[in-house]
Design a protein around this motif. Structure first.
Motif, PDB file in Angstrom:
ATOM      1  N   ILE A   1     -10.911   1.631 -15.227  1.00 11.91           N
ATOM      2  CA  ILE A   1      -9.711   1.670 -14.353  1.00 11.91           C
ATOM      3  C   ILE A   1     -10.670   1.211 -12.747  1.00 11.91           C
ATOM      4  CG2 ILE A   1      -8.530   3.327 -12.726  1.00 11.91           C
ATOM      5  CD1 ILE A   1      -8.187   4.983 -15.184  1.00 11.91           C
ATOM      6  N   VAL A   2     -11.434   1.458 -12.562  1.00  8.25           N
ATOM      7  CA  VAL A   2     -12.475   1.082 -11.268  1.00  8.25           C
ATOM      8  C   VAL A   2     -12.421  -0.310 -11.216  1.00  8.25           C
ATOM      9  CG1 VAL A   2     -14.409   1.297 -10.122  1.00  8.25           C
ATOM     10  CG2 VAL A   2     -13.064   3.492 -10.831  1.00  8.25           C
ATOM     11  N   GLU A   3     -12.853  -0.839 -12.263  1.00  8.16           N
ATOM     12  CA  GLU A   3     -13.143  -2.295 -12.375  1.00  8.16           C
ATOM     13  C   GLU A   3     -11.818  -3.153 -12.388  1.00  8.16           C
ATOM     14  OE1 GLU A   3     -13.755  -5.028 -16.551  1.00  8.16           O
ATOM     15  OE2 GLU A   3     -15.438  -3.584 -15.924  1.00  8.16           O
ATOM     16  N   ARG A   4     -10.876  -2.643 -12.697  1.00  7.54           N
ATOM     17  CA  ARG A   4      -9.430  -3.453 -12.641  1.00  7.54           C
ATOM     18  C   ARG A   4      -8.775  -3.151 -11.379  1.00  7.54           C
ATOM     19  NH1 ARG A   4      -7.453  -5.044 -17.913  1.00  7.54           N
ATOM     20  NH2 ARG A   4      -9.068  -5.135 -19.484  1.00  7.54           N
ATOM     21  N   VAL A   5      -8.954  -1.944 -10.953  1.00  5.54           N
ATOM     22  CA  VAL A   5      -8.051  -1.708  -9.749  1.00  5.54           C
ATOM     23  C   VAL A   5      -8.232  -2.701  -8.441  1.00  5.54           C
ATOM     24  CG1 VAL A   5      -9.591   0.032  -8.634  1.00  5.54           C
ATOM     25  CG2 VAL A   5      -7.091   0.304  -8.323  1.00  5.54           C
ATOM     26  N   GLN A   6      -7.238  -2.964  -7.752  1.00  3.83           N
ATOM     27  CA  GLN A   6      -7.087  -3.685  -6.642  1.00  3.83           C
ATOM     28  C   GLN A   6      -6.593  -3.186  -5.201  1.00  3.83           C
ATOM     29  OE1 GLN A   6      -7.903  -6.974  -6.807  1.00  3.83           O
ATOM     30  NE2 GLN A   6      -8.779  -6.443  -8.926  1.00  3.83           N
ATOM     31  N   PRO A   7      -6.979  -3.446  -4.218  1.00  2.44           N
ATOM     32  CA  PRO A   7      -6.569  -2.620  -3.080  1.00  2.44           C
ATOM     33  C   PRO A   7      -5.087  -2.763  -3.133  1.00  2.44           C
ATOM     34  CG  PRO A   7      -8.122  -4.488  -2.439  1.00  2.44           C
ATOM     35  CD  PRO A   7      -7.966  -4.660  -3.931  1.00  2.44           C
ATOM     36  N   GLY A   8      -4.277  -1.382  -2.491  1.00  2.00           N
ATOM     37  CA  GLY A   8      -3.026  -1.105  -2.718  1.00  2.00           C
ATOM     38  C   GLY A   8      -2.637  -0.629  -3.874  1.00  2.00           C
ATOM     39  N   ASP A   9      -3.385  -0.751  -5.130  1.00  4.84           N
ATOM     40  CA  ASP A   9      -2.798  -0.392  -6.313  1.00  4.84           C
ATOM     41  C   ASP A   9      -2.481   1.305  -6.396  1.00  4.84           C
ATOM     42  OD1 ASP A   9      -2.719  -2.796  -7.482  1.00  4.84           O
ATOM     43  OD2 ASP A   9      -4.467  -2.410  -8.651  1.00  4.84           O
ATOM     44  N   LEU A  10      -1.798   1.812  -7.273  1.00  9.36           N
ATOM     45  CA  LEU A  10      -1.569   3.089  -7.294  1.00  9.36           C
ATOM     46  C   LEU A  10      -2.339   3.671  -8.796  1.00  9.36           C
ATOM     47  CD1 LEU A  10      -0.391   5.988  -6.533  1.00  9.36           C
ATOM     48  CD2 LEU A  10       1.533   5.265  -8.006  1.00  9.36           C
ATOM     49  N   VAL A  11      -3.333   4.464  -8.743  1.00  6.94           N
ATOM     50  CA  VAL A  11      -3.759   4.904  -9.737  1.00  6.94           C
ATOM     51  C   VAL A  11      -3.395   6.381  -9.681  1.00  6.94           C
ATOM     52  CG1 VAL A  11      -6.036   5.760 -11.002  1.00  6.94           C
ATOM     53  CG2 VAL A  11      -5.916   3.558  -9.838  1.00  6.94           C
ATOM     54  N   VAL A  12      -2.808   6.958 -10.804  1.00  6.03           N
ATOM     55  CA  VAL A  12      -2.615   8.265 -11.299  1.00  6.03           C
ATOM     56  C   VAL A  12      -3.624   9.318 -12.169  1.00  6.03           C
ATOM     57  CG1 VAL A  12      -0.851   9.959 -12.291  1.00  6.03           C
ATOM     58  CG2 VAL A  12      -0.277   7.760 -10.953  1.00  6.03           C
ATOM     59  N   THR A  13      -4.294  10.033 -11.346  1.00  5.16           N
ATOM     60  CA  THR A  13      -5.511  10.540 -12.121  1.00  5.16           C
ATOM     61  C   THR A  13      -5.543  12.096 -11.872  1.00  5.16           C
ATOM     62  OG1 THR A  13      -7.815  10.769 -12.542  1.00  5.16           O
ATOM     63  CG2 THR A  13      -7.142   9.830 -10.470  1.00  5.16           C
ATOM     64  N   GLN A  14      -6.230  13.101 -12.578  1.00  2.00           N
ATOM     65  CA  GLN A  14      -6.497  14.471 -12.135  1.00  2.00           C
ATOM     66  C   GLN A  14      -7.937  14.308 -11.994  1.00  2.00           C
ATOM     67  OE1 GLN A  14      -4.691  17.633 -14.500  1.00  2.00           O
ATOM     68  NE2 GLN A  14      -4.007  15.897 -15.876  1.00  2.00           N
ATOM     69  N   ASP A  15      -8.805  13.367 -12.027  1.00  2.00           N
ATOM     70  CA  ASP A  15     -10.068  13.175 -12.048  1.00  2.00           C
ATOM     71  C   ASP A  15     -10.553  12.896 -10.576  1.00  2.00           C
ATOM     72  OD1 ASP A  15     -12.729  12.073 -12.194  1.00  2.00           O
ATOM     73  OD2 ASP A  15     -12.653  11.797 -14.137  1.00  2.00           O
TER      74      ASP A  15
END
Length: 146
Positions: A57-71
């Motif tokens: 997830i961290v490798e692929r995420v771009q600025p402004g993306d939304l990540v849904v996580t409880q972590d």
């Protein structure tokens, strides 16, 4: 989405939103995931292991993306990459609340490590789903306003 522990009802909200808004959605988990047929929704299965899904997830995420996580540690890494982190209860992780959340998480982990039973998270309620949907709608509105 950090899909390993995401409640099914939250996944359904996200599936509908991806279709409605026509935006890509990627679920990352260390097990096979069933997803609806869609050109906007895809799943990535990663090998089992500590933080393997988080790393992808961290490798692929771009600025402004939304990540849904409880972590919470994953959310901190997502924020460092200038993305948005939201938990399934509708709580937005921010730079202003991250230090407190990490501190509380570490404290609870220490308690569990010393044998204290801390219990799990409370069940997801209708108000949690509503809060999540409202935050998602706000993110979608900001995204479309760009």
């Amino acid at each position: 989405m950090d899909a390993d522990a995401c409640p099914a009802v939250i996944k359904e909200i996200l599936f509908r939103a991806a279709e409605r808004a026509g935006i890509g959605m990627t679920l990352v988990a260390n097990h096979w995931l069933r997803t609806p047929p869609s050109r906007f929704i895809r799943a990535i299965q990663v090998p089992p292991g500590l933080d393997v899904a988080d790393s992808v997830i961290v490798e692929r995420v771009q600025p402004g993306d939304l990540v849904v996580t409880q972590d919470i540690p994953l959310a901190a890494l997502v924020l460092d990459k200038k993305a948005v982190a939201l938990n399934p209860r509708g709580d937005l992780y921010t730079p202003n609340n991250m230090a407190e959340r990490l501190s509380m998480r570490n404290f609870m982990e220490e308690l569990r490590g010393s044998g204290v039973q801390t219990g799990g998270p409370a069940p997801l309620h209708a108000r949690d789903k509503q809060a999540f949907a409202a935050q998602l709608d706000r993110w979608l509105a900001r995204r479309s306003a760009r």
